[in-house]
Design a protein around this motif. Sequence first.
Motif, PDB file in Angstrom:
ATOM      1  N   SER A 171       0.800  -1.284   0.147  1.00  0.00           N
ATOM      2  CA  SER A 171      -0.020   0.002  -0.044  1.00  0.00           C
ATOM      3  C   SER A 171       0.864   1.178   0.029  1.00  0.00           C
ATOM      4  O   SER A 171       0.381   2.230  -0.767  1.00  0.00           O
ATOM      5  CB  SER A 171      -0.787  -0.105   1.071  1.00  0.00           C
ATOM      6  N   ARG A 172       1.985   1.270   0.830  1.00  0.00           N
ATOM      7  CA  ARG A 172       2.628   2.474   0.986  1.00  0.00           C
ATOM      8  C   ARG A 172       3.455   2.561  -0.513  1.00  0.00           C
ATOM      9  O   ARG A 172       3.342   3.826  -1.133  1.00  0.00           O
ATOM     10  CB  ARG A 172       3.916   2.142   2.064  1.00  0.00           C
ATOM     11  N   LEU A 173       4.042   1.624  -1.266  1.00  0.00           N
ATOM     12  CA  LEU A 173       4.623   1.634  -2.418  1.00  0.00           C
ATOM     13  C   LEU A 173       3.593   2.135  -3.450  1.00  0.00           C
ATOM     14  O   LEU A 173       3.853   2.821  -4.374  1.00  0.00           O
ATOM     15  CB  LEU A 173       5.286   0.225  -2.842  1.00  0.00           C
ATOM     16  N   GLU A 174       2.300   1.701  -3.493  1.00  0.00           N
ATOM     17  CA  GLU A 174       1.292   1.856  -4.505  1.00  0.00           C
ATOM     18  C   GLU A 174       1.002   3.483  -4.200  1.00  0.00           C
ATOM     19  O   GLU A 174       0.909   4.199  -5.327  1.00  0.00           O
ATOM     20  CB  GLU A 174       0.098   1.353  -4.289  1.00  0.00           C
ATOM     21  N   ALA A 175       1.072   3.841  -3.254  1.00  0.00           N
ATOM     22  CA  ALA A 175       0.713   5.421  -2.634  1.00  0.00           C
ATOM     23  C   ALA A 175       1.659   6.224  -3.613  1.00  0.00           C
ATOM     24  O   ALA A 175       1.610   7.361  -3.830  1.00  0.00           O
ATOM     25  CB  ALA A 175       0.430   5.753  -1.430  1.00  0.00           C
ATOM     26  N   GLN A 176       3.275   5.801  -3.494  1.00  0.00           N
ATOM     27  CA  GLN A 176       4.056   6.538  -4.125  1.00  0.00           C
ATOM     28  C   GLN A 176       4.098   6.613  -5.433  1.00  0.00           C
ATOM     29  O   GLN A 176       4.830   7.553  -5.918  1.00  0.00           O
ATOM     30  CB  GLN A 176       5.460   6.044  -3.669  1.00  0.00           C
ATOM     31  N   THR A 177       3.268   5.748  -6.072  1.00  0.00           N
ATOM     32  CA  THR A 177       3.390   5.630  -7.656  1.00  0.00           C
ATOM     33  C   THR A 177       2.543   6.763  -8.248  1.00  0.00           C
ATOM     34  O   THR A 177       3.141   7.100  -9.437  1.00  0.00           O
ATOM     35  CB  THR A 177       2.968   4.101  -8.374  1.00  0.00           C
ATOM     36  N   THR A 178       1.515   7.074  -7.580  1.00  0.00           N
ATOM     37  CA  THR A 178       0.778   8.364  -8.231  1.00  0.00           C
ATOM     38  C   THR A 178       1.295   9.654  -7.544  1.00  0.00           C
ATOM     39  O   THR A 178       0.990   9.818  -6.325  1.00  0.00           O
ATOM     40  CB  THR A 178      -0.616   7.905  -7.880  1.00  0.00           C
ATOM     41  N   PRO A 179       1.619  10.698  -8.420  1.00  0.00           N
ATOM     42  CA  PRO A 179       1.844  11.958  -7.612  1.00  0.00           C
ATOM     43  C   PRO A 179       0.839  12.316  -6.857  1.00  0.00           C
ATOM     44  O   PRO A 179      -0.502  12.406  -7.229  1.00  0.00           O
ATOM     45  CB  PRO A 179       1.990  12.962  -8.844  1.00  0.00           C
ATOM     46  N   GLY A 235      -2.276  14.473  -5.785  1.00  0.00           N
ATOM     47  CA  GLY A 235      -2.941  15.490  -6.311  1.00  0.00           C
ATOM     48  C   GLY A 235      -3.411  15.091  -7.802  1.00  0.00           C
ATOM     49  O   GLY A 235      -4.156  15.651  -8.377  1.00  0.00           O
ATOM     50  N   SER A 236      -2.735  14.099  -8.378  1.00  0.00           N
ATOM     51  CA  SER A 236      -2.871  13.584  -9.604  1.00  0.00           C
ATOM     52  C   SER A 236      -4.356  12.882  -9.731  1.00  0.00           C
ATOM     53  O   SER A 236      -4.823  12.040  -8.802  1.00  0.00           O
ATOM     54  CB  SER A 236      -1.808  12.373 -10.171  1.00  0.00           C
ATOM     55  N   PRO A 237      -5.156  13.158 -10.855  1.00  0.00           N
ATOM     56  CA  PRO A 237      -6.463  12.578 -11.014  1.00  0.00           C
ATOM     57  C   PRO A 237      -6.273  10.996 -11.424  1.00  0.00           C
ATOM     58  O   PRO A 237      -7.222  10.520 -11.982  1.00  0.00           O
ATOM     59  CB  PRO A 237      -7.118  13.539 -11.929  1.00  0.00           C
ATOM     60  N   PHE A 238      -5.179  10.584 -11.529  1.00  0.00           N
ATOM     61  CA  PHE A 238      -4.697   9.378 -12.571  1.00  0.00           C
ATOM     62  C   PHE A 238      -4.437   8.185 -11.444  1.00  0.00           C
ATOM     63  O   PHE A 238      -3.411   8.217 -11.171  1.00  0.00           O
ATOM     64  CB  PHE A 238      -3.868   9.537 -13.638  1.00  0.00           C
ATOM     65  N   GLY A 239      -5.281   7.242 -11.039  1.00  0.00           N
ATOM     66  CA  GLY A 239      -5.141   6.305 -10.251  1.00  0.00           C
ATOM     67  C   GLY A 239      -4.978   5.078 -10.913  1.00  0.00           C
ATOM     68  O   GLY A 239      -4.404   3.952 -10.515  1.00  0.00           O
ATOM     69  N   CYS A 240      -5.750   4.706 -12.054  1.00  0.00           N
ATOM     70  CA  CYS A 240      -5.998   3.711 -12.809  1.00  0.00           C
ATOM     71  C   CYS A 240      -4.724   3.022 -13.256  1.00  0.00           C
ATOM     72  O   CYS A 240      -3.925   3.868 -13.840  1.00  0.00           O
ATOM     73  CB  CYS A 240      -6.939   3.719 -13.784  1.00  0.00           C
ATOM     74  N   GLY A 241      -4.497   1.831 -12.972  1.00  0.00           N
ATOM     75  CA  GLY A 241      -2.939   1.355 -13.547  1.00  0.00           C
ATOM     76  C   GLY A 241      -1.993   1.258 -12.598  1.00  0.00           C
ATOM     77  O   GLY A 241      -1.168   0.827 -12.660  1.00  0.00           O
ATOM     78  N   THR A 242      -2.518   1.806 -11.168  1.00  0.00           N
ATOM     79  CA  THR A 242      -1.357   1.645 -10.162  1.00  0.00           C
ATOM     80  C   THR A 242      -1.861   0.667  -9.145  1.00  0.00           C
ATOM     81  O   THR A 242      -1.102   0.581  -8.306  1.00  0.00           O
ATOM     82  CB  THR A 242      -1.401   3.186  -9.444  1.00  0.00           C
ATOM     83  N   THR A 243      -2.958  -0.220  -9.391  1.00  0.00           N
ATOM     84  CA  THR A 243      -3.136  -1.169  -8.485  1.00  0.00           C
ATOM     85  C   THR A 243      -3.166  -2.524  -9.583  1.00  0.00           C
ATOM     86  O   THR A 243      -3.184  -2.343 -10.502  1.00  0.00           O
ATOM     87  CB  THR A 243      -4.636  -1.131  -8.024  1.00  0.00           C
ATOM     88  N   GLY A 271      -6.197  -2.492 -11.696  1.00  0.00           N
ATOM     89  CA  GLY A 271      -6.036  -1.448 -12.819  1.00  0.00           C
ATOM     90  C   GLY A 271      -5.436  -2.087 -13.792  1.00  0.00           C
ATOM     91  O   GLY A 271      -5.436  -1.540 -15.041  1.00  0.00           O
ATOM     92  N   TRP A 272      -4.140  -2.806 -13.464  1.00  0.00           N
ATOM     93  CA  TRP A 272      -3.205  -3.252 -14.497  1.00  0.00           C
ATOM     94  C   TRP A 272      -4.088  -4.488 -15.125  1.00  0.00           C
ATOM     95  O   TRP A 272      -3.881  -4.493 -16.358  1.00  0.00           O
ATOM     96  CB  TRP A 272      -1.984  -3.815 -14.088  1.00  0.00           C
ATOM     97  N   GLU A 273      -4.941  -5.203 -14.738  1.00  0.00           N
ATOM     98  CA  GLU A 273      -5.699  -6.133 -15.138  1.00  0.00           C
ATOM     99  C   GLU A 273      -6.684  -5.564 -16.272  1.00  0.00           C
ATOM    100  O   GLU A 273      -6.836  -6.135 -17.139  1.00  0.00           O
ATOM    101  CB  GLU A 273      -6.429  -6.885 -13.929  1.00  0.00           C
ATOM    102  N   ASP A 316     -13.199   3.026  -8.258  1.00  0.00           N
ATOM    103  CA  ASP A 316     -12.487   3.518  -9.309  1.00  0.00           C
ATOM    104  C   ASP A 316     -13.397   4.416 -10.113  1.00  0.00           C
ATOM    105  O   ASP A 316     -12.944   5.606 -10.473  1.00  0.00           O
ATOM    106  CB  ASP A 316     -11.658   2.734 -10.039  1.00  0.00           C
ATOM    107  N   ASP A 317     -14.486   3.950 -10.363  1.00  0.00           N
ATOM    108  CA  ASP A 317     -15.532   4.948 -11.336  1.00  0.00           C
ATOM    109  C   ASP A 317     -15.816   5.929 -10.545  1.00  0.00           C
ATOM    110  O   ASP A 317     -15.975   6.989 -11.259  1.00  0.00           O
ATOM    111  CB  ASP A 317     -16.563   3.943 -11.775  1.00  0.00           C
ATOM    112  N   LEU A 318     -16.257   6.009  -9.238  1.00  0.00           N
ATOM    113  CA  LEU A 318     -16.551   7.121  -8.454  1.00  0.00           C
ATOM    114  C   LEU A 318     -15.670   8.080  -8.449  1.00  0.00           C
ATOM    115  O   LEU A 318     -15.634   9.331  -8.687  1.00  0.00           O
ATOM    116  CB  LEU A 318     -16.833   6.887  -7.056  1.00  0.00           C
TER     117      LEU A 318
END
Length: 112
Positions: free
Chosen positions: A8-16, A18-26, A29-31, A62-64
């Motif tokens: 969880s800590r590492l995933e939180a670090q992958t998305t800057p 305030g970035s609106p883009f979270g898909c693909g960081t879990t 998301g990759w699936e 994610d959709d919300l």
Amino acid sequence: MNLKSRLSRLEAQTTPQGSPFGCGTTPRGWERYFHAFENARREVAGLSLLSDLKYTEEDYNDDLDTLQRTIPYYRQSAGWQSETGQEMLDAWERKKKEAIEAYEGSQRKDTV
């Protein structure tokens, strides 16, 4: 530190922040990403598409988030101000709302 909290800590670090883009960081998301990619490849090759992935609670969340953060972000972006851009965002928003409503409806049925 257990593996889940470390992940969880590492995933939180992958998305800057305030970035609106979270898909693909879990993993989910990759699936979804690779499922869509494979279907696009199959469509170009004239093959049958994969069956839809089961809609999960993570997809719902994610959709919300997409409705609350990502789409509004794009609506304010200069590159999406054209009529075509706004129509694409409208269609994306409708699709997300339909998925959310369907999921909420199925959850209500499960609790009754």
